[in-house]
Design a protein around this motif. Structure first.
Motif: not given
Length: 751
Positions: A562-565, A586-587, A592-594
């Motif tokens: 998700y963070a990569d996306t 977006v960032l 939030k996930h990483m």
């Protein structure tokens, strides 16, 4: 009675279905790898270019964790405890040793990725154990492996001919080198060795002549691809694995292997120069286009140039297939008759390996006479001539190994965590090389997991391989059909002693899949009085724990993906000039996930600083500094961090702060010349300031420190002059004209 029979039948059908599910997972792994750069685990802290490997790796890890979950669910049906189950539990110590090292890891980011990798690898070990007793599914799996591998090899020729372009699919070093989808010739070469082993094995055991001819058709393209990699490490590995193969094979299989090997490599050598010349031409053209920033033009598949090259490849492939057909049609029976007579003679299976050893010794003795090199294509003989301890790559590897041991001495027991080499190698390096890989799997394990992990990981691999070898030598007939899994895992492992092939998730997963298949043969039941009658409870408990671990790991993989996306989405937005709020949202969503992802934190800091420079809003400055602080706290070895902190201090801080940052940067990257130039300038500014103020004490203090830095640079430059001349230094480290000007000025000013 009929009810029990029906229950057993349903259980058998259910078991077979779950095995097919496992086989499907294997094929998902094999098929997806070519589209994900063969799952190279190249995530790091040095360059945004390394970020591209993260998402690709996660796809591979996801497949491994799914395998881990599916096999864990199968544990609920296990009613007996066998020797293989205990070995598998010991194998669990491998990912656990990485988890232990991650608790005090140098890089939490890289250690987390390493944890996911090793649990995924463990999933493939479980996968191999589960599939090990189904000969039918193993054969399907291996034929699938050979089919997909053949397509990968044919794809490699498209880069040689120029039908396709991929950066680093072709490289140049003493001639063009084929890297294919691996984009690294050495790792591609060891993959091709596994293909050769598989094809040779099935040519000796397969009864169907049509399938033999099909294997014969692809044999020369695989052998030719191997030669075109010009991989010295793989060339050294091949005879070692060949000798092991012969030692564990029957006399009949040895003779058959020789019959297939000799013509396939002779045909490959005959056409090697032709394809090497084509590859050279293609490489020169594409390299010129890349350097000039132009689009690379490919050669149409049905052009005259292309069809001629593919025609040559088809002709030699068909010749090999015809030779195999003629042999099995007219000579196979005669050979079988002869072998039956020879088998009764003592130690007959040692004749061929012994002869090979003698031939190798003679070849080495004749090598300096250039008698043999004249028989080989020039590019290949040049590479072979460089197989000495004075070759630059050997010397460079030995230096890296020595530097890696310096890291290990600082983290001896549990290691520095996954990715410790990538994070710290510049601090410990003996000269300014650039290498995110330590080029040795055992040494990588040692510095990442310390002595504890080294004993567990390397010990486990050696235990499985040696225990199989002992069983095989005691009873060849029983284990010969499984020898291919021993040979494939051994080939990759042996090559990994001197290279980083096992940093490709594709290759390390294959190793542990094969190890699992070997472990799965240890089906002796174990009876322990203390757990008698509790087997089902124990297996279900372990299965439950494994399932929980698997779900947690999948959740972690989802967070990474998700963070990569979101990071990739920010890339697209940056190219279209978005508003600040849209980009930071977006960032922030990715963070939030990483929360500690270094590339997301770095980008967020960069965006806010850019916004401050455009609009002079102090809140943007505060946010920029906050994200830099978060990055500094979570990943202090992030390569760009020092320069980011320097420019922030230069703009918003003091000269003393900038100097302190640069001194720390030099400590972490002692061969980064740009940091010395910057600190020279900063101290010269202070010297100038104190000189104007007539503050002689502080002026002379700065002078002494500048001279000390000057001496430090001279000493390091002198250290590089003492290196073996064969070692390539790809970064300059010397006194610059600016440094000399500063030194001359402060010396000329007197006291």
């Amino acid at each position: 009675m009929s009810r029990n029979l029906n229950t057993k039948l349903q259980s058998s059908i259910s078991n077979e279905r779950s095995l097919y599910l496992l086989l499907f997972i294997v094929f998902a792994f094999l098929i997806s790898a070519p589209f994900q750069m063969m799952y190279f685990n190249g995530a790091g802290l040095h360059s945004i270019a390394q970020f591209q490997f993260e998402l690709k790796s996660m796809y591979g890890f996801c497949i491994g964790i799914v395998a881990f979950l599916v096999v864990s669910i199968r544990l609920f049906k296990t009613t007996v405890i066998e020797q293989r189950h205990l070995v598998v539990l010991v194998g669990l110590l491998i990912p656990l040793s990485y988890y232990l090292s991650s608790l005090t890891a140098v890089s939490k980011y890289l250690a987390t990725i390493s944890n996911l990798l090793n649990f995924a690898v463990y999933g493939f070990l479980l996968l191999g154990v589960a599939l090990s007793n189904s000969r039918k599914l193993l054969n399907i799996m291996m034929y699938g492996y050979m089919l997909i591998g053949s397509l990968i090899a044919l794809d490699g020729f498209m880069y040689i001919v120029g039908n396709k372009f991929r950066l680093d699919a072709l490289m140049y070093n003493d001639g063009v080198r084929l890297g294919g989808l691996f984009t690294y010739p050495n790792s591609y070469a060891v993959f091709l060795i596994t293909m050769l082993l598989a094809i040779f094995h099935y040519l000796t055991v397969e009864k169907n002549l049509i399938l033999k001819i099909g294997l014969g058709l692809i044999l020369v393209p695989i052998a030719l691809s191997f030669i075109l990699t010009l991989s010295r490490g793989a060339i050294i590995t091949l005879p070692v694995i060949a000798l092991i193969t012969l030692l564990i094979s029957s006399l009949k299989k040895q003779l058959l292997l020789g019959i297939y090997f000799v013509p396939s490599f002779l045909l490959s050598l005959i056409v090697q120069s032709y394809f090497s010349e084509i590859g050279n031409e293609v490489y020169v053209k594409t390299d010129e286009s890349v350097k000039s920033g132009q689009e690379v033009e490919t050669v149409p598949l049905f052009s005259v140039q292309s069809m001629k090259a593919w025609g040559v490849l088809v002709i030699v492939s068909v010749i090999m297939a015809i030779l195999i057909y003629l042999f099995h049609k007219y000579l196979a029976e005669w050979l079988n008759t002869k072998i039956e007579k020879w088998k009764i003679k003592r130690l007959s299976n040692l004749w061929i390996p012994g002869s090979i050893i003698v031939i190798i010794v003679i070849a080495i003795m004749l090598w300096n006479t250039e008698f043999l090199t004249q028989l080989l294509p020039s590019a290949l003989s040049d590479r072979l001539n460089e197989i000495t301890f004075q070759t630059h790559s050997v010397l460079e590897r030995l230096t890296m190994y020595q530097d890696a041991l310096k890291i290990w001495r600082d983290y001896p027991i549990t290691g520095g965590g996954g990715g410790v080499w990538e994070a710290l190698y510049e601090r410990y390096q003996s000269y300014p090389y650039i290498s995110s890989q330590v080029h040795s799997f055992p040494i990588r394990v040692l510095i990442e997991t310390g002595l504890v992990g080294f004993v567990i990981v390397i010990g486990f691999i050696l235990f499985v391989l040696t225990s199989y070898l002992i069983r095989c030598l005691k009873n060849k007939d029983r284990d010969e059909n499984y020898s291919i899994y021993f040979l494939i895992s051994s080939a990759i492992f042996v090559h990994s002693l001197i290279d980083f092939g096992m940093n490709y998730f594709y290759l390390i997963a294959i190793v542990f899949l094969c190890l699992g298949i070997l472990v799965g043969q240890q089906t002796n039941k174990i009876t322990i009085k203390i757990i008698r009658g509790k087997t089902k409870l124990i297996t279900r408990s372990i299965g439950t724990i494994f399932c929980i671990i698997g779900v947690v790991l999948l959740f972690n993989i989802y967070n990474f993906m998700y963070a990569d996306t979101k990071f990739n989405e920010s890339e697209r937005l940056l190219s279209s000039r978005p508003n600040l709020n849209e980009l930071t949202t977006v960032l922030a969503d990715g963070l939030k996930h990483m929360p500690n992802h270094p590339f997301l934190l770095d980008r967020m800091a960069t965006i806010y600083k850019s916004a401050y420079q455009q609009m002079s809003n102090d809140s943007f400055k505060t946010e920029a500094l906050r994200y830099v602080a978060r990055l500094d706290e979570s990943e202090p070895n992030f390569s760009a961090l020092s320069i980011v902190k320097y420019y922030n201090a230069k703009e918003w801080g003091s000269t003393e702060e900038t100097i302190e940052i640069l001194e720390k940067a030099i400590e972490n990257q002692p061969f980064q010349l740009s940091y010395y130039e910057l600190i020279f300038q900063e101290r010269y500014l202070l010297w100038t300031q104190f000189n104007e103020q007539k503050d002689l004490i502080n002026r002379n203090l700065q002078k002494d420190r500048i001279l000390s830095l000057y001496t430090q640079v001279l000493e390091r430059a002198s250290q590089l002059q003492q290196l073996n001349q064969a070692i390539s230094i790809n970064r300059n480290f010397e006194i610059t004209s600016n440094m000399n000007d500063i030194i001359n000025h402060i010396k000329g000013a007197g006291n």
